[in-house]
Design a protein around this motif. Structure first.
Motif, PDB file in Angstrom:
ATOM      1  N   CYS A  39       0.861  -1.183   0.000  1.00 31.55           N
ATOM      2  CA  CYS A  39       0.000   0.000   0.000  1.00 31.55           C
ATOM      3  C   CYS A  39       0.898   1.234   0.000  1.00 31.55           C
ATOM      4  O   CYS A  39       1.768   1.366   0.847  1.00 31.55           O
ATOM      5  CB  CYS A  39      -0.875  -0.005   1.253  1.00 31.55           C
ATOM      6  SG  CYS A  39      -1.628   1.575   1.624  1.00 31.55           S
TER       7      CYS A  39
ATOM      8  N   ASP B 224       0.300   4.222   0.736  1.00 33.39           N
ATOM      9  CA  ASP B 224       0.053   5.203   1.797  1.00 33.39           C
ATOM     10  C   ASP B 224       0.804   4.887   3.073  1.00 33.39           C
ATOM     11  O   ASP B 224       1.264   5.769   3.777  1.00 33.39           O
ATOM     12  CB  ASP B 224      -1.449   5.258   2.122  1.00 33.39           C
ATOM     13  CG  ASP B 224      -2.108   6.387   1.377  1.00 33.39           C
ATOM     14  OD1 ASP B 224      -1.872   6.461   0.147  1.00 33.39           O
ATOM     15  OD2 ASP B 224      -2.827   7.180   2.012  1.00 33.39           O
ATOM     16  N   CYS B 225       0.890   3.593   3.422  1.00 35.27           N
ATOM     17  CA  CYS B 225       1.539   3.227   4.684  1.00 35.27           C
ATOM     18  C   CYS B 225       2.791   2.418   4.403  1.00 35.27           C
ATOM     19  O   CYS B 225       3.376   1.849   5.319  1.00 35.27           O
ATOM     20  CB  CYS B 225       0.574   2.427   5.551  1.00 35.27           C
ATOM     21  SG  CYS B 225       0.000   0.912   4.782  1.00 35.27           S
TER      22      CYS B 225
ATOM     23  N   CYS C 107      -4.238   2.035   8.677  1.00 34.35           N
ATOM     24  CA  CYS C 107      -4.077   2.914   7.516  1.00 34.35           C
ATOM     25  C   CYS C 107      -5.430   3.056   6.821  1.00 34.35           C
ATOM     26  O   CYS C 107      -6.114   2.074   6.568  1.00 34.35           O
ATOM     27  CB  CYS C 107      -3.043   2.308   6.582  1.00 34.35           C
ATOM     28  SG  CYS C 107      -3.044   3.003   4.943  1.00 34.35           S
TER      29      CYS C 107
ATOM     30  N   ALA D  36      -6.077   4.041   3.829  1.00 33.78           N
ATOM     31  CA  ALA D  36      -6.099   3.660   2.403  1.00 33.78           C
ATOM     32  C   ALA D  36      -6.347   2.157   2.231  1.00 33.78           C
ATOM     33  O   ALA D  36      -7.154   1.740   1.403  1.00 33.78           O
ATOM     34  CB  ALA D  36      -4.784   4.062   1.743  1.00 33.78           C
ATOM     35  N   CYS D  37      -5.674   1.322   3.030  1.00 33.83           N
ATOM     36  CA  CYS D  37      -5.796  -0.115   2.829  1.00 33.83           C
ATOM     37  C   CYS D  37      -6.604  -0.762   3.956  1.00 33.83           C
ATOM     38  O   CYS D  37      -6.787  -1.972   3.968  1.00 33.83           O
ATOM     39  CB  CYS D  37      -4.407  -0.758   2.742  1.00 33.83           C
ATOM     40  SG  CYS D  37      -3.415  -0.511   4.217  1.00 33.83           S
TER      41      CYS D  37
END
Ligand SMILES: [Zn+2]
Ligand SMILES: [Zn+2]
Length: 869
Positions: free
Chosen positions: A160, A162-163, A289, A291-292
């Motif tokens: 992911c 984002d993280c 997170c 996003a995921c």
């Protein structure tokens, strides 16, 4: 797995070139079709070069945002708008005999369109999309072909973004920043900043307050929403007039304000000081997170599903459910051909893990959060999987953390490994394991100085009661000639109860958890049933926050009643008592301070004017300066771990020659550090203050450890008992709640006896002791048992039963079954005389005059550590 669009959720398809050609040839005969190759999808730009290039390749038309136009010289589109641009590759009327032309045009279109093409049906006015990739015709999303990397959070192809594949992100928790909203800024409402003072951040906050119209005397809960928003999150580009005292001059700056949260983040990301980073971290929590959702993978990767489950769902299942999932997998013939060997492998591996008793674990459990016993059993499972033969396996206490039922399975796995022609050497205290062995080597007769002899060597049933004049305690216990006796009656406690309601962390099901105060309460249940979640992760943090303002965050619960009946909580865990060779049992229990005081009172010390610091190895003066009092020196080896060697100036004694000239009863301070607790007890017999503290160490079964033994060499169980000894030496209030997690780890039957008499003594004084334990020797002596289950993982988390051991033994549960067996075995044996521990004889008079001096030393120890890197 089947792929789904992460945008619309529609299933994705993938076609071969032939399938695409067939698809077009299958369109209605006579219909007009325009084949388009997509070049730009929803992006801004004027695209002049693109049109020029396409023109040079011999194409005459393009479709721009749905309109087909001829390519002209210097053609361009509005650069500030988003566009869809396709090049017209061919125009056809569907009929027999054009297959080779279609085939050629499809190749060209797929080539230009990076594997996708659009067939525009002129009469119907609609577009059909075709793609070589995994592709969703509905929304145009396409994925690359999946590879193992697609599903790895350690790979940039899967993680992911984002993280970075961690699944969690640190975020500032507003409740930690402002824990009490009834307070004003003047009353330190903003916890990370504290009381207002003359520093830059407060100059900024004051400027913001003036501009936003609030003051430092307003409780935070009365601030307007926008005022609080700016205070916490800043005001973007807006500038504030900040007045600041700089070198006794008032200076006014125009300055932006990033908010208190911004200030914490800025410090966290830019500081090089560990202390500052820890300060910032104290206001952060690890959040999933967004996003995921904690799945650690790209949205594309999480859109591949088997049935309803993507890979993140599978790794979140405990192994028991994972096994069921794969057992129940329904596959088409084609899928089965591909998947059968892989599924077989998976089931086999899951089966190995189930057999070593870790069925409650999920595959996504971070390795660092596994207990030592769990990682040992997982390694064991991999070994069974390799089917190697002729290997000697060495295991140290594999039964740690195992319920009797899981222990039975583990023994089964070890026998399986043995039957593959391997040898297995187990260091173990557990009765079932000893009795299951083919051969037993018993060491003893005592511990430390008193041990080291082989006192028995045979099959378990033939173990002698002693060899060469040494008695075997192990045999005595195995034959029930010595045993931990069952109390004749169970305490009812003070009548008060501590009740935790609605605990729902991890697998807990929210049952009420009652602890009768003034009892020894044992929390039992098979591995993974939720004992630790309930006690260590919910109850303890609640109490620690209430009594000691600790920052630990309890897992979810509804309410707790009865706090007024206790006055403190002490968690006696197995973490080390110090991280450096400079801490040892003597310094940890503050015994060493008293010993040093004793040395200053000797006539020779008085003449020389030696003060307490002279006898410390942590401060300059009396210690050996070559090794700075460590007694050892670190040798840094290239490419190898550091090696420690004895200091050759002081020969490992830690002190300089002058200090070592001072002797008490013929012994130097270095000699005293070398003594075992037992020796010291005899040596200091007539110094009440010292003998009291030493007796506490002795009473928890640590008579064999040396006073100066480096903290880093103590086992978890030993560290736990040193802590217990320290607690015993405190003057008690009789209203303390003690929590111990598996205190019998690493203990022989005889040591367990010692430990239990200490715990019983604590309860006798009115305290409450909660023990998480699998060992039936402890379970059977408890006053009250709370049994969790019925199984591990999702199948656990309920409170099955609570009551006395006799009542639990009648229950139809895993604990009930093994407890019944233990109780009937013991009641048949002779009753032992119970060992009494007299706490009053050990408790301090409460005036630990050296406490402060000792704290100072701890500081300097930290400094030394920092200096050493
Ligand atoms: Zn993420
Ligand atoms: Zn030295």
């Amino acid at each position: 797995a089947t792929a789904y669009s992460h945008v619309s959720g529609a299933p994705m398809r993938k076609q071969s070139d032939d399938e695409i050609i067939d698809g077009i040839m299958d369109l209605e005969e006579g219909s007009k079709v325009i084949l388009l190759a997509p070049l730009v999808k929803g992006r801004k730009g004027h695209y002049r070069e693109l049109f020029e290039q396409v023109g040079k390749q011999g194409f005459q038309r393009v479709r721009i945002d749905g309109d087909i136009v001829e390519i002209e010289k210097d053609m361009k589109v509005d650069r500030y708008k988003t566009h869809d641009i396709e090049v017209v590759v061919d125009r056809l009327v569907i009929k027999d005999g054009i297959r080779s032309r279609v085939s050629q045009s499809v190749e060209t279109a797929l080539g230009m369109g990076s594997g996708t093409l659009v067939a525009h049906l002129v009469e119907a006015g609609e577009d059909k999309l075709y793609s070589r990739h995994l592709f969703s015709p509905e929304d145009g999303v396409s994925y690359d072909d999946p590879s193992p990397n697609t599903f790895s959070f350690n790979s940039p192809y899967g993680a992911c973004p984002d993280c970075n594949g961690l699944g969690t992100k640190k975020e500032i928790d507003p409740d930690l920043v402002i824990p009490d909203r009834t307070k004003t800024i003047d009353e330190s409402a903003i916890a990370p900043l504290g009381e207002p003072r003359d520093i830059w951040i407060f100059a900024q906050v004051r400027a913001v307050a003036d501009a936003m119209g609030f003051d430092f005397q307003t409780p935070i809960e009365q601030l307007e929403e926008d005022q609080l928003e700016v205070l916490l999150h800043g005001a973007g580009d807006r500038q504030f007039e900040v007045v600041y005292n700089y070198k006794n001059r008032q200076v006014t700056y125009q300055h932006r304000f990033g908010g208190v949260h911004g200030h914490i983040w800025h410090t966290y990301e830019n500081t090089s000081s560990n202390k500052q980073r820890r300060w910032a971290e104290a206001y952060m929590r690890n959040m999933d997170c967004s996003a995921c959702g904690g799945g650690r993978l790209k949205p594309e990767s999480l859109s591949f599903r088997i049935g309803e489950s993507n890979i993140a769902d599978l790794v979140k299942m405990d192994l028991i459910h994972l096994r069921e999932f794969f057992d129940g997998l329904e596959l088409t013939d084609r899928q089965a051909t591909i998947a059968r060997p892989i599924v077989k492998e998976i089931i086999e591996r899951v089966e190995f893990l189930l057999n070593v008793g870790v069925g409650y674990l999920t595959l996504d459990r971070a390795a660092r959060t596994l207990s030592g016993g769990e990682s040992q059993r997982i390694r064991l499972a991999t070994q069974i999987g390799t089917q190697l033969t002729g290997v000697l396996y060495v295991l140290d206490e594999p039964s740690i953390g195992l319920h009797a039922r899981d222990n039975e399975r583990l023994i089964g796995s070890l026998k399986q490994l043995r039957d593959l022609d391997n040898s297995i050497l187990v260091v173990e205290h557990d009765r079932d394991m000893i009795e299951a062995a083919d051969w037993v080597v018993d060491l003893g007769p005592g511990a430390g100085e008193h041990g080291g002899y082989v006192v028995g060597e045979s099959a378990p049933e033939d173990l002698p009661l002693g060899t060469n004049g040494h008695a075997s305690l192990t045999t005595a216990y195995l034959r029930d000639e010595r045993s931990i006796s069952v109390p004749t009656d169970r305490r009812e406690g003070s009548g008060e109860t501590l009740t935790l309601k609605g605990a729902r962390g991890h697998n807990l099901k929210g049952d009420d958890f009652h602890i009768p105060l003034g009892t020894l309460t044992c929390v039992t249940g098979v591995s993974g049933s939720g004992k630790s979640t309930l006690v260590n992760q919910t109850l303890y943090p609640i109490l620690a926050e209430y009594f000691h303002n600790a920052l630990e965050v309890p897992l979810q619960y509804d309410a707790i009643d009865g706090l007024e009946h206790i006055d403190k909580v002490i968690d006696i865990d197995q973490s080390p008592i110090g991280r450096t060779p400079r801490s040892n049992p003597a310094t940890y229990t503050k015994l060493f301070g008293h010993i040093r005081t004793l040395f200053t009172k000797l006539p020779e010390s008085q003449i020389r004017g030696y003060k307490k610091g002279r006898f410390s190895f942590n401060v300059k003066g009396g210690r050996c300066e070559t090794c700075k009092g460590a007694g050892i020196k670190k040798l840094e080896m290239n490419f190898l771990p550091d090696v420690y060697v004895q200091c050759d100036t002081c020969d490992g004694k830690r002190y300089n020659a002058e200090t070592l000239e001072i002797k008490y009863k013929g012994k130097t301070i270095a000699d005293v550090l070398e003594m075992s607790v037992e020796e010291a007890l005899e040596f200091f017999e007539h110094v009440p203050r010292l003998s009291r503290k030493l007796r506490t160490l002795h009473s928890v079964g640590l008579g064999y450890i040396r006073l100066g033994q480096q903290a880093t060499t103590l086992s978890g169980g030993e560290a736990q008992r040193v802590k217990l000894a320290k607690e015993l030496a405190r003057p008690g209030t009789g209203r303390t709640l003690y929590i111990l997690d598996e205190p019998t780890t690493g203990l022989h039957f005889e040591d367990i006896r010692h430990l239990l008499s200490v715990l019983q003594a604590l309860v006798k004084k009115g305290n409450t002791v909660i023990v998480i334990e699998h060992n039936m020797d402890v379970v059977k002596v408890a006053d009250h048992i709370v049994d969790l289950g019925p199984d591990g993982g999702e199948a656990g988390g309920s409170i099955l039963f609570a009551g006395t051991p006799e009542e639990v033994a009648e229950q139809d549960s895993h604990t009930g079954e093994y407890l019944a067996a233990e109780l009937s075995r013991v009641s048949a044996s002779a009753d032992e005389e119970e060992e009494e521990v007299d706490l009053d004889a050990m408790a301090d008079d409460g005036d630990d005059e050296d406490d402060d001096a000792e704290e100072e030393e701890t500081d300097s120890e930290e400094q030394l550590e920092e200096a050493a890197g």
